[in-house]
Scaffold this active site. Structure first.
Site, PDB file in Angstrom:
ATOM      1  N   ASP A 105      27.981  44.800  58.202  1.00 17.56           N
ATOM      2  CA  ASP A 105      28.454  43.467  57.829  1.00 17.56           C
ATOM      3  C   ASP A 105      27.684  42.395  58.587  1.00 17.56           C
ATOM      4  OD1 ASP A 105      32.025  44.023  57.299  1.00 17.56           O
ATOM      5  OD2 ASP A 105      30.226  44.736  56.289  1.00 17.56           O
ATOM      6  N   SER A 115      40.151  37.174  58.535  1.00 15.19           N
ATOM      7  CA  SER A 115      40.178  37.967  57.312  1.00 15.19           C
ATOM      8  C   SER A 115      40.720  39.344  57.672  1.00 15.19           C
ATOM      9  CB  SER A 115      38.800  38.043  56.687  1.00 15.19           C
ATOM     10  OG  SER A 115      37.943  38.660  57.595  1.00 15.19           O
ATOM     11  N   GLU A 159      52.505  43.082  49.784  1.00 18.49           N
ATOM     12  CA  GLU A 159      52.290  41.893  48.958  1.00 18.49           C
ATOM     13  C   GLU A 159      51.107  42.108  48.033  1.00 18.49           C
ATOM     14  OE1 GLU A 159      51.567  38.585  51.546  1.00 18.49           O
ATOM     15  OE2 GLU A 159      53.188  39.186  52.882  1.00 18.49           O
ATOM     16  N   LYS A 215      47.544  41.041  46.647  1.00 23.67           N
ATOM     17  CA  LYS A 215      46.397  40.315  47.176  1.00 23.67           C
ATOM     18  C   LYS A 215      45.841  39.449  46.051  1.00 23.67           C
ATOM     19  CE  LYS A 215      42.134  41.018  49.790  1.00 23.67           C
ATOM     20  NZ  LYS A 215      41.364  40.023  49.082  1.00 23.67           N
ATOM     21  N   ASP A 222      43.518  36.905  44.060  1.00 23.11           N
ATOM     22  CA  ASP A 222      42.065  36.806  44.046  1.00 23.11           C
ATOM     23  C   ASP A 222      41.621  35.391  43.707  1.00 23.11           C
ATOM     24  OD1 ASP A 222      39.486  37.579  44.252  1.00 23.11           O
ATOM     25  OD2 ASP A 222      39.394  38.610  42.324  1.00 23.11           O
ATOM     26  N   TYR A 229      51.262  32.722  51.388  1.00 24.59           N
ATOM     27  CA  TYR A 229      51.629  34.030  51.930  1.00 24.59           C
ATOM     28  C   TYR A 229      51.580  34.110  53.447  1.00 24.59           C
ATOM     29  CZ  TYR A 229      46.547  34.093  51.263  1.00 24.59           C
ATOM     30  OH  TYR A 229      45.223  33.768  51.247  1.00 24.59           O
ATOM     31  N   LYS A 265      42.143  47.416  48.404  1.00 19.66           N
ATOM     32  CA  LYS A 265      41.590  46.779  47.204  1.00 19.66           C
ATOM     33  C   LYS A 265      41.578  47.758  46.035  1.00 19.66           C
ATOM     34  CE  LYS A 265      38.161  43.854  48.121  1.00 19.66           C
ATOM     35  NZ  LYS A 265      37.688  42.543  47.721  1.00 19.66           N
ATOM     36  N   CYS A 304      10.720  31.793  20.928  1.00 20.38           N
ATOM     37  CA  CYS A 304      12.025  31.813  20.268  1.00 20.38           C
ATOM     38  C   CYS A 304      12.062  32.901  19.199  1.00 20.38           C
ATOM     39  CB  CYS A 304      12.303  30.451  19.644  1.00 20.38           C
ATOM     40  SG  CYS A 304      13.850  30.426  18.717  1.00 20.38           S
ATOM     41  N   CYS A 352      12.457  30.977  15.607  1.00 17.41           N
ATOM     42  CA  CYS A 352      11.461  30.073  15.014  1.00 17.41           C
ATOM     43  C   CYS A 352      10.081  30.210  15.634  1.00 17.41           C
ATOM     44  CB  CYS A 352      11.939  28.626  15.115  1.00 17.41           C
ATOM     45  SG  CYS A 352      11.832  27.984  16.787  1.00 17.41           S
ATOM     46  N   CYS A 401      14.819  26.935  23.577  1.00 11.76           N
ATOM     47  CA  CYS A 401      13.876  26.737  22.488  1.00 11.76           C
ATOM     48  C   CYS A 401      13.823  25.229  22.255  1.00 11.76           C
ATOM     49  CB  CYS A 401      14.356  27.451  21.220  1.00 11.76           C
ATOM     50  SG  CYS A 401      13.452  26.877  19.767  1.00 11.76           S
ATOM     51  N   CYS A 456      14.592  24.716  14.299  1.00 14.84           N
ATOM     52  CA  CYS A 456      15.059  26.063  14.614  1.00 14.84           C
ATOM     53  C   CYS A 456      16.437  26.299  13.970  1.00 14.84           C
ATOM     54  CB  CYS A 456      15.113  26.212  16.133  1.00 14.84           C
ATOM     55  SG  CYS A 456      15.614  27.851  16.664  1.00 14.84           S
TER      56      CYS A 456
HETATM   57  S1  IVH Z   1      47.159  37.367  54.666  1.00 16.80           S
HETATM   58  C1  IVH Z   1      45.899  37.245  58.946  1.00 16.80           C
HETATM   59  N1  IVH Z   1      48.120  37.786  52.269  1.00 16.80           N
HETATM   60  O1  IVH Z   1      42.669  37.948  51.207  1.00 16.80           O
HETATM   61  C2  IVH Z   1      46.378  37.330  57.574  1.00 16.80           C
HETATM   62  N2  IVH Z   1      45.817  37.257  52.484  1.00 16.80           N
HETATM   63  O2  IVH Z   1      40.916  39.021  54.018  1.00 16.80           O
HETATM   64  C3  IVH Z   1      45.684  36.396  56.655  1.00 16.80           C
HETATM   65  N3  IVH Z   1      44.640  37.071  50.333  1.00 16.80           N
HETATM   66  O3  IVH Z   1      41.293  35.574  53.315  1.00 16.80           O
HETATM   67  C4  IVH Z   1      45.683  36.692  55.241  1.00 16.80           C
HETATM   68  N4  IVH Z   1      46.378  37.501  49.057  1.00 16.80           N
HETATM   69  O4  IVH Z   1      42.159  34.810  51.088  1.00 16.80           O
HETATM   70  C5  IVH Z   1      47.029  37.491  52.998  1.00 16.80           C
HETATM   71  N5  IVH Z   1      49.124  38.132  50.197  1.00 16.80           N
HETATM   72  C6  IVH Z   1      48.043  37.832  50.925  1.00 16.80           C
HETATM   73  C7  IVH Z   1      46.793  37.562  50.336  1.00 16.80           C
HETATM   74  C8  IVH Z   1      45.692  37.295  51.154  1.00 16.80           C
HETATM   75  C9  IVH Z   1      45.093  37.195  49.079  1.00 16.80           C
HETATM   76  C10 IVH Z   1      43.241  36.789  50.690  1.00 16.80           C
HETATM   77  C11 IVH Z   1      43.024  35.722  51.696  1.00 16.80           C
HETATM   78  C12 IVH Z   1      42.340  36.365  52.867  1.00 16.80           C
HETATM   79  C13 IVH Z   1      41.841  37.659  52.295  1.00 16.80           C
HETATM   80  C14 IVH Z   1      42.033  38.796  53.268  1.00 16.80           C
END
Ligand code: IVH
Length: 671
Positions: free
Chosen positions: A31, A80, A111, A113, A115, A223, A310, A405, A408, A423, A429
């Site tokens: 990373d 993150s 919960e 996640k 997007d 959240y 994920k 194209c 044409c 084009c 055309c």
């Molecule tokens: S908690 C320290 N809860 O996923 C906890 N994150 O890397 C902080 N995300 O940057 C995040 N749904 O953008 C949390 N129910 C959820 C989430 C959530 C989406 C995103 C968020 C975060 C990334 C996790």
């Protein structure tokens, strides 16, 4: 290697690492190495704005700092989470928590996640004061003005036991239906589509104009609650509180008491998430007790008390048969892959847009390749990579982008800074000619229902029409068969065309298909200039002074009215009787607002701000831009800015809601 070559090589490498990481799930660099390359690319791109490319890896991942916004330091860094695609890792996580807590009882909050893009919002005394993007985790962009336009985000909290100061974290999202509508609109205008709701939400939130943000219907789920004196010592309960205070929180959170509960939650949502109105890409698991969170602490990068599992994107593998090149109304050329039909997320996929030359070439496709297809949105399949292991000696040639194209034969051009190739033969055309007529008759334009792409094609082939003005000279006898068959449908076509003459000026203007002039801009221009003559005479500065009209649109309008060919079409449309004038306002003219100075603030349900300005004038009032002691009242929509509200309160100025206002002028608000 000079900077420019370095940019190109970094982009290529990062695209590949990205692919290996996100698609193959087998990263070949750390990373940290990835981040270093990304930062170098960001730095070089900042030095060479002329090399900007919407498809650069910097536009897709990594820091979302941008230079248009003020950068602010997060009070609490935005961490993150550790990510995994693997259930074994989830079980390990659970075991580590057990060990870390010395075997004592604990709950895991499960919960969805979401997007989108994460946002941190600070509230003081119940007022939203600042909204900041994640950025690099320590500093982010101040996007307060844009966030204020998101209707589901409270600007001011009602009664409640909220702390004096706190931060909420959540995800800004574009719901599937708004995303699909936005992409439909962009397809119609031949603008590049957003690959998924996350890109759409992020592109929107970073927009320099908050009116664009307001139009695009973003949403947000919260959240995470941070602050000195929180209502509960448990995460789940704090989120419930957020819900009570007016924040949108997920109804699908659940407390798990065992690793089996956690797995059952994952199983359930891997299936059910397809019914949710917003995109989710996994599950987040958090230790529920804040005291236990504290005991577990952090690793170098992530909290130990949480993990993100994920979901794997649905993916299929199939044979690439051919790549065809389509020419649209504006001449933009789109490469489209044709594949052996394959089932993906419930539908059969056999075609996928490759978007443009760079994206297509980045995939390094060869005829006869096996490719991986994913559904980015619920609707748009995309080729995400090639199964290179499946290549044999029989592999065909590399797929090359065309230089002329396919329709044409004109030599294609690519303008500086644009991803698309065009084009340039707009006069000769065929798909461009037919495309312009199809746009003209479309629902949001002249709305001539009795015509469609097939009939347009037929009339064009028969030489009956070569531009939109020709439609108004068609006769029933031309359209029905020589023997008088199809008389009824021919009459219907002619009636539809005749009826379209009395469409509003806004529609006729939009129908002309002036580049970048969408529905909203066309209506704004129609209301502002009232006749096409006024619009045609307006110099650049005057066009740009109109709310919502930027330089790109203004220049495109000037360019359009400079072309002799366009003027000729316009003249013939006007001779035929097509309406190019704004009709007198429908609102009852009155003097109920005579002498009143009125400030407009916020976002409205029934009319646009421009329309309200007109309505105020039509009823004898005066629209003023800032609040002073001379202001009579404020016409307030949703999300009125808190500073305006404060000022109004201080000066004791009356706040009138949209419905009250419509009552005042005698218009039924339900229209
Ligand atoms: S908690 C320290 N809860 O996923 C906890 N994150 O890397 C902080 N995300 O940057 C995040 N749904 O953008 C949390 N129910 C959820 C989430 C959530 C989406 C995103 C968020 C975060 C990334 C996790």
């Amino acid at each position: 290697m000079d900077d420019k070559q370095r940019i190109l090589s970094l982009r290529a490498e990062l695209h590949r690492y990205n692919y290996l990481y996100y698609v193959k799930n087998s990263p070949v660099i750390s990373d940290q190495q990835f981040d270093e390359m990304m930062h170098e690319l960001q730095r070089l791109e900042a030095l060479h704005p002329e090399m900007a490319d919407p498809n650069s890896p910097t536009q897709r991942v990594g820091s979302d700092l941008s230079h248009e916004f003020v950068q602010v330091t997060h009070r609490y860094p935005m961490l993150s989470l550790a990510n995994t695609y693997n259930r074994g890792d989830v079980a390990d996580f659970y075991r580590r928590i057990e060990d870390g807590l010395g075997g004592g009882p604990f709950d895991i909050c499960c919960e969805l996640k979401f997007d989108g893009l994460s946002i941190s919002i600070t509230y003081e005394q119940g007022h939203l004061v600042r909204a900041v993007t994640r950025g690099n985790g320590l500093q982010g962009d101040d996007v307060t003005a844009n966030v204020r336009t998101i209707r589901s985000i409270p600007l001011q909290l009602g009664e409640g036991d909220w702390p004096e100061q706190f931060e909420v974290r959540g995800e800004v999202l574009m719901p599937w239906d708004s995303f699909e509508a936005l992409n439909r609109q962009r397809a119609e205008r031949e603008e590049p589509l957003f690959a998924n709701p996350r890109n759409a939400a992020s592109g929107t939130l970073k927009s320099k104009s908050s009116s664009v943000v307001a139009e695009r219907k973003l949403d947000a789920y919260f959240y995470y609650l941070l602050g000195e004196d929180l209502p509960s010592q448990f995460h789940y309960q704090n989120i419930e509180k957020l819900g009570q205070w007016g924040f949108k929180v997920s109804r699908n959170m659940a407390l798990a008491h065992s690793v089996d509960d956690v797995m059952a939650y994952i199983d359930r949502w891997d299936k059910e998430r397809s019914h949710l109105p917003v995109a989710t890409d996994g599950i987040v698991l958090k230790v529920n007790s804040l005291a236990q969170q504290e005991r577990l602490g952090m690793t170098a990068k992530n909290p130990r008390w949480a993990i993100a599992y994920k979901f794997k994107a649905e993916r299929a593998r199939t044979l690439l048969k051919d790549v065809v090149f389509q020419v649209g109304r504006t001449g933009a050329v789109t490469p489209v892959a044709e594949m052996e039909p394959v089932l993906l997320a419930g539908t059969v996929v056999k075609r996928a847009s490759l978007h443009n030359q760079d994206i297509m070439e980045g995939l390094d496709l060869h005829y006869g390749d096996y490719v991986y297809v994913e559904k980015a949105g619920e609707i748009i399949p995309q080729i995400v990579g090639v199964d290179t292991d499946a290549r044999t000696v029989f592999l065909g040639d590399r797929v090359k982008f065309i230089t002329t194209c396919p329709e044409c034969g004109a030599k294609l051009v690519r303008y500086e800074g644009e991803a698309a190739s065009y084009c340039p033969n707009d006069v000769g055309c065929p798909p461009q000619i037919k495309g312009r007529i199809e746009h003209f008759i479309s629902r949001d334009a002249m709305d001539i229902e009795s015509l469609g792409p097939e009939t347009i094609n037929e009339y064009y082939q028969r030489g009956l029409i070569k531009d939109v003005a020709d439609l108004y000279h068609l006769t029933v006898s031309q359209l029905c068969g020589a023997d008088g068959s199809r008389l009824k449908s021919a009459q219907k076509v002619i009636d539809g065309i005749q009826r379209s003459k009395s469409n509003s000026f806004g529609r006729s203007l939009y129908a002309l298909g002036i580049r970048f002039v969408g529905k909203v801009a066309a209506n704004t221009l129609a209301k502002h200039f009232r006749t096409i003559d006024h619009l045609m005479q307006a110099p650049l500065e005057e066009l740009m002074a109109v709310n919502g009209i930027g330089k790109t649109i203004a220049e495109s309008i000037i360019h359009y009215f400079h072309e002799e060919r366009n003027l000729d079409i316009l003249r013939r449309l006007r001779e035929a009787g097509v309406n190019f004038e704004e009709q007198a306002s429908q609102a009852p003219q009155s003097d109920v607002l005579a002498g009143q100075a009125i400030v407009i603030s916020g976002v409205f349900d029934h009319h646009s701000r421009e329309e309200y300005k007109q309505i105020i004038e039509d009823n004898g009032g005066r629209n003023v831009s800032s609040i002073s002691s001379k202001t009579n009242f404020i016409l307030a929509g949703h999300n009125m800015g808190p500073s305006k509200l404060d000022k109004a309160n201080k000066l004791g100025i009356r706040i009138v809601s949209e419905d009250e206002f419509l009552d005042m002028i005698g218009e039924d608000g339900q229209a």
